[in-house]
Design a protein around this motif. Structure first.
Motif, PDB file in Angstrom:
ATOM      1  N   GLU A 133       2.585  15.214 -13.102  1.00 46.71           N
ATOM      2  CA  GLU A 133       1.645  15.755 -14.091  1.00 46.71           C
ATOM      3  C   GLU A 133       1.374  17.220 -13.786  1.00 46.71           C
ATOM      4  O   GLU A 133       1.299  18.062 -14.675  1.00 46.71           O
ATOM      5  N   ARG A 150       0.844  -1.198   0.000  1.00 50.32           N
ATOM      6  CA  ARG A 150       0.000   0.000   0.000  1.00 50.32           C
ATOM      7  C   ARG A 150       0.877   1.243   0.000  1.00 50.32           C
ATOM      8  O   ARG A 150       0.668   2.184  -0.760  1.00 50.32           O
ATOM      9  N   VAL A 162       0.937  12.205  -9.671  1.00 47.00           N
ATOM     10  CA  VAL A 162       0.107  13.413  -9.697  1.00 47.00           C
ATOM     11  C   VAL A 162       1.012  14.630  -9.695  1.00 47.00           C
ATOM     12  O   VAL A 162       0.840  15.570 -10.481  1.00 47.00           O
ATOM     13  N   ILE A 175       1.476   6.817  -6.800  1.00 45.29           N
ATOM     14  CA  ILE A 175       0.386   7.648  -7.324  1.00 45.29           C
ATOM     15  C   ILE A 175       0.671   9.105  -6.991  1.00 45.29           C
ATOM     16  O   ILE A 175       0.467  10.013  -7.799  1.00 45.29           O
ATOM     17  N   ASN A 176       1.224   9.362  -5.804  1.00 44.18           N
ATOM     18  CA  ASN A 176       1.522  10.768  -5.454  1.00 44.18           C
ATOM     19  C   ASN A 176       2.558  11.344  -6.403  1.00 44.18           C
ATOM     20  O   ASN A 176       2.382  12.433  -6.951  1.00 44.18           O
TER      21      ASN A 176
END
Lengths: 408, 65
Positions: free
Chosen positions: A293, A279, A290, A286-287
């Motif tokens: 991007e 996890r 983001v 994912i952080n």
């Protein structure tokens, strides 16, 4: 065939005789079994043995002449024997028994040889094949446990399993784990657990023991049953070096009861940390994604063309004002040039124009129609003429020319 | 317009910027492009804010567990 009916029944003696006759047809047989009971009535010429089938709960009575018994004694209960016997139906009492002609004890070597032979047969049938092995469930709903009564093996399996996964549930069958009873009881427990919908894995375990002690776990009936079970089976029989045939047909062979627990039950703490680790990694990934991007978009938006779009207007404005100023300048210079030209022309005009002469006192004589008079002769006497002087025009009439006056 | 995926919006924004920077585009066209760029930027921002919100929500939910 004996013809009988309710009207024409046959008396006992006839039936007994018929039975005796059928049985005698069996003749002499070698039978194998385990001595369940020994009645050595002193003084009587016979020894009575209750012989039990090695795998199944079936018995036969054996009457053995003392001499035959002595030849192979000492025989104890549970001993595995092979008896050459004649089947005898004693008509007076209707009792059936085997008359022992010769008894041999089945020795260790014999048992081993038999076991190897059985192993070859089962192997040939592919019962030990790897493809048959069923995978163990990752997290069993309920574990079927076949073990000796209050045995160390049971304690080991349960303790270890509970330490790894406190919520583990067992369906335990405490059975005989030695001798002929073992085969019968283990088989019964195995069938039961295999059909229990809640159980999804079965552990068969017992502590160490002699070769004979573990023999039950190489019994053909039990081994074939295990092979046919739907549920995966983990066998943990005896010590590390013991490998009864059950091990070969089981889906997983555990070296010890503790090992069996480890194989069947995942370690809760380990799993929890594994999941947490996964996890965390996915969170970080994912952080990062983001943020990456976001920086891309910010970069795009910060670019001058987007950040201060006015540039598209101002840059053109500059071009336009450039044009304007250039055109202004060129106009200006044209204007100046034109102005110069005009002044030149004006100057020239002025130089050409009579005004300067008039200013110097001259005047221009013009006829009434504007024609300039250069020759007095061209004038008639009394003709109206205009005298254009510096400051203006005077009207006059021609009196005549000087030559006229001279000649008068 | 909202059904543009994030990648589609981002890539189109990139090409709008490139076109504007390359120049050689009429004033009216440039103005339209610039407006388009602003719109695309908003869409991307919307996607990113949404993602961040989801992450925050998930994180707080995890902390709540």
């Amino acid at each position: 065939m004996l013809e009988t009916s309710s009207e024409k029944p046959a008396p006992v003696r006839v039936i007994s005789e018929a039975i005796s006759e059928y049985i005698n047809r069996l003749g002499q047989v070698w039978v194998e079994g385990e001595i369940a009971q020994l009645n050595d009535r002193a003084g009587s010429g016979m020894v009575y043995i209750r012989l039990r089938d090695p795998s199944v709960d079936m018995y036969l009575e054996v009457t053995c002449p003392r001499s035959v018994f002595k030849a192979v004694a000492p025989l104890s209960e549970n001993a595995r024997v092979v008896i050459n016997s004649k089947v005898n139906f004693y008509t007076p009492t209707g009792r059936l028994s085997l008359n022992a002609k010769e008894i041999r004890q089945v020795g260790l070597g014999e048992l081993l040889a038999r076991l190897e032979a059985l192993k070859k047969v089962l192997a040939a049938e592919g019962l030990f094949a790897l493809e048959r092995k069923k995978p163990l469930p990752f997290l069993p709903n309920k574990i079927g446990l076949i073990c000796g009564r209050a045995s160390a093996a049971e304690k080991d399996v349960k303790e270890n399993a509970r330490r790894r996964w406190p919520a583990v549930r067992f369906e335990t069958r405490e059975v005989a784990v030695q001798g002929a009873d073992a085969v019968i009881q283990v088989s019964a427990a195995l069938r039961e657990l295999d059909n229990d919908p809640e159980v999804d894995v079965i552990i068969i375990t017992r502590g160490g023991g002699s070769f004979e002690d573990l023999l039950a776990f190489s019994d053909e009936g039990l081994v074939r049953l295990a092979a046919a079970c739907k549920k995966p089976i983990v066998s943990a029989i005896g010590h590390e070096q013991d490998t009864p045939l059950l091990d070969l047909v089981a889906d997983v062979r555990a070296s010890t009861p503790t090992d069996a627990a480890k194989l069947v039950v995942p370690d809760f703490q380990e799993e929890v940390s594994k999941i947490k680790n996964l996890r965390d990694r996915s969170d970080r990934k994912i952080n990062d994604l983001v943020i990456l991007e976001m920086t891309k978009i910010v970069n795009l938006i910060q670019r001058p063309v987007m950040k201060d779009p006015l540039i598209m207007v101002t840059s053109r404005q500059e071009i336009i004002s450039g044009f304007i100023s250039r055109s202004f300048m060129s106009m200006n210079s044209k204007l100046l040039r034109a102005f110069d030209e005009v002044t030149h022309i004006a100057a020239r005009v002025r130089t050409l124009s009579p005004q300067a002469t008039l200013d110097r006192g001259y005047s221009v004589v013009q006829k009434s129609d504007g024609v300039i008079v250069k020759d007095p002769a061209s004038l008639a006497r009394g003709e109206k003429i205009q005298l254009r002087m510096a400051k203006g025009v005077a009207l006059a009439t021609a009196l005549g020319s000087q030559e006229d006056s001279k000649s008068e | 317009m909202a059904q543009l995926s994030y990648e589609q919006a981002r890539d189109e924004l990139a090409s709008v910027v490139a076109t504007l920077e390359a120049g050689g585009v009429g004033l009216e066209e440039s103005l339209k492009l610039w407006e388009r760029g602003e719109e695309l930027a908003a869409i991307c921002q919307q996607w990113l804010d949404g993602a961040r919100a989801k992450l925050e929500a998930a994180k707080s939910q995890v902390e709540a567990e």
